[in-house]
Design a protein around this motif. Structure first.
Motif, mmCIF file in Angstrom:
data_model
loop_
_atom_site.group_PDB
_atom_site.id
_atom_site.type_symbol
_atom_site.label_atom_id
_atom_site.label_comp_id
_atom_site.label_asym_id
_atom_site.label_seq_id
_atom_site.Cartn_x
_atom_site.Cartn_y
_atom_site.Cartn_z
ATOM 1 N N GLU A 60 23.708 47.062 61.704
ATOM 2 C CA GLU A 60 22.285 47.746 61.119
ATOM 3 C C GLU A 60 22.148 47.215 59.414
ATOM 4 O O GLU A 60 23.112 46.997 58.744
ATOM 5 N N TYR A 61 20.938 46.989 59.237
ATOM 6 C CA TYR A 61 20.324 46.417 58.065
ATOM 7 C C TYR A 61 21.214 44.896 57.765
ATOM 8 O O TYR A 61 21.210 44.364 56.647
ATOM 9 N N GLY A 62 21.361 44.262 58.867
ATOM 10 C CA GLY A 62 22.020 42.940 58.553
ATOM 11 C C GLY A 62 23.344 42.824 58.137
ATOM 12 O O GLY A 62 23.655 41.920 57.708
ATOM 13 N N LEU A 63 23.946 43.705 58.360
ATOM 14 C CA LEU A 63 25.488 43.960 57.857
ATOM 15 C C LEU A 63 26.106 42.797 58.517
ATOM 16 O O LEU A 63 26.226 42.644 59.606
ATOM 17 N N GLY A 64 26.594 41.977 57.768
ATOM 18 C CA GLY A 64 27.437 40.679 58.266
ATOM 19 C C GLY A 64 29.029 40.808 58.680
ATOM 20 O O GLY A 64 29.702 40.635 57.829
ATOM 21 N N LEU A 65 29.343 41.611 59.712
ATOM 22 C CA LEU A 65 30.788 41.950 60.116
ATOM 23 C C LEU A 65 31.272 40.347 60.169
ATOM 24 O O LEU A 65 32.429 40.164 59.812
ATOM 25 N N VAL A 66 30.807 39.346 60.767
ATOM 26 C CA VAL A 66 31.155 37.936 60.683
ATOM 27 C C VAL A 66 29.990 37.204 60.476
ATOM 28 O O VAL A 66 28.828 37.319 61.256
ATOM 29 N N ASP A 93 38.518 29.344 45.192
ATOM 30 C CA ASP A 93 39.323 28.264 46.099
ATOM 31 C C ASP A 93 40.303 28.868 46.846
ATOM 32 O O ASP A 93 40.821 28.294 47.938
ATOM 33 N N SER A 94 40.703 30.099 46.710
ATOM 34 C CA SER A 94 41.828 30.882 47.331
ATOM 35 C C SER A 94 41.373 31.666 48.444
ATOM 36 O O SER A 94 42.218 32.316 48.962
ATOM 37 N N LEU A 95 40.102 31.658 48.586
ATOM 38 C CA LEU A 95 39.404 32.413 49.557
ATOM 39 C C LEU A 95 38.473 31.687 50.493
ATOM 40 O O LEU A 95 37.824 30.898 49.987
ATOM 41 N N LEU A 96 38.502 32.277 51.797
ATOM 42 C CA LEU A 96 37.494 31.728 52.660
ATOM 43 C C LEU A 96 36.713 32.958 53.083
ATOM 44 O O LEU A 96 36.970 33.765 53.885
ATOM 45 N N PHE A 97 35.375 33.225 52.655
ATOM 46 C CA PHE A 97 34.540 34.198 52.823
ATOM 47 C C PHE A 97 34.023 34.160 54.333
ATOM 48 O O PHE A 97 33.527 33.129 54.703
ATOM 49 N N PHE A 98 33.769 35.136 54.888
ATOM 50 C CA PHE A 98 33.404 35.093 56.320
ATOM 51 C C PHE A 98 32.443 36.496 56.700
ATOM 52 O O PHE A 98 31.937 36.253 57.712
ATOM 53 N N GLY A 99 32.356 37.513 55.788
ATOM 54 C CA GLY A 99 31.698 38.497 56.174
ATOM 55 C C GLY A 99 31.526 39.490 54.815
ATOM 56 O O GLY A 99 32.298 39.018 53.737
ATOM 57 N N ASP A 100 30.630 40.475 54.851
ATOM 58 C CA ASP A 100 30.316 41.305 53.822
ATOM 59 C C ASP A 100 30.297 42.716 54.133
ATOM 60 O O ASP A 100 30.168 43.115 55.247
ATOM 61 N N ALA A 101 30.491 43.451 53.148
ATOM 62 C CA ALA A 101 30.346 45.072 53.207
ATOM 63 C C ALA A 101 28.945 45.587 53.007
ATOM 64 O O ALA A 101 28.846 46.920 53.240
ATOM 65 N N GLY A 102 27.947 44.735 52.676
ATOM 66 C CA GLY A 102 26.719 45.100 52.356
ATOM 67 C C GLY A 102 26.307 45.922 51.167
ATOM 68 O O GLY A 102 25.291 46.197 50.734
ATOM 69 N N ASN A 103 27.425 45.764 50.359
ATOM 70 C CA ASN A 103 27.216 46.305 48.910
ATOM 71 C C ASN A 103 27.550 45.210 47.858
ATOM 72 O O ASN A 103 27.821 45.548 46.668
ATOM 73 N N GLY A 104 27.651 44.021 48.394
ATOM 74 C CA GLY A 104 28.046 42.849 47.455
ATOM 75 C C GLY A 104 29.717 42.468 47.581
ATOM 76 O O GLY A 104 29.745 41.358 47.057
#
Length: 152
Positions: A60-66, A93-104
């Protein structure tokens, strides 16, 4: 929501918990390899498997689970190369982002010496630049995120 036939581990996992998510056409192996080359690392097997079933899983609202491969490559490239971010935050450099919580806040796999060696998932808090463990695997991350166990 798309109806899927056959064996889809990751889609089935999401569908066990909610019907409020949308799935995309699968990514191809060559697209994943290209994204890995662009980011100069090898994705965790679980992330590859998920993307091969659905190139992004959205709520919902485009939340990017993945996220989609494009979002993964663009976001990680921007965070690593943005000069303003380098003044505000520890290196990414120590992280590979793949999803978001919808709050930043964003979810990521840890990178050690240029390699993802652990299946753990961490959350990066955009307000205080903290990086906290949230799940032992992508599977548990999805399950716990959908059950509300992960709060950011």
């Amino acid at each position: 929501m798309k109806q899927h036939q056959g064996s889809f581990k990751w889609i089935s996992l999401v569908e066990q918990h909610t019907d409020d998510f949308e799935f995309s056409e699968p990514a191809t192996l060559s697209e994943i390899v290209e994204a890995e080359k662009e980011l100069d690392l090898i994705f965790p097997t679980a992330l590859k498997e998920c993307l091969l079933e659905s190139n992004g899983v959205f709520g919902e609202y485009g939340l990017g689970l993945v996220w989609t491969l494009r979002a993964i490559t663009e976001t990680n490239t921007e965070f690593r190369q943005n000069n303003d971010f380098s003044e505000l935050y520890m290196p990414f450099d120590s992280l590979l982002f793949f999803g978001d919580a919808g709050n930043g806040d964003q979810f990521a796999f840890p990178i050690q010496a240029g390699v993802i060696r652990r299946d753990d998932v961490f959350v990066w808090n955009h307000e205080d630049d903290s990086r906290s463990w949230v799940a032992p695997s992508l599977e548990k991350y999805i399950e716990w995120q959908l059950n509300g166990k992960i709060c950011t």
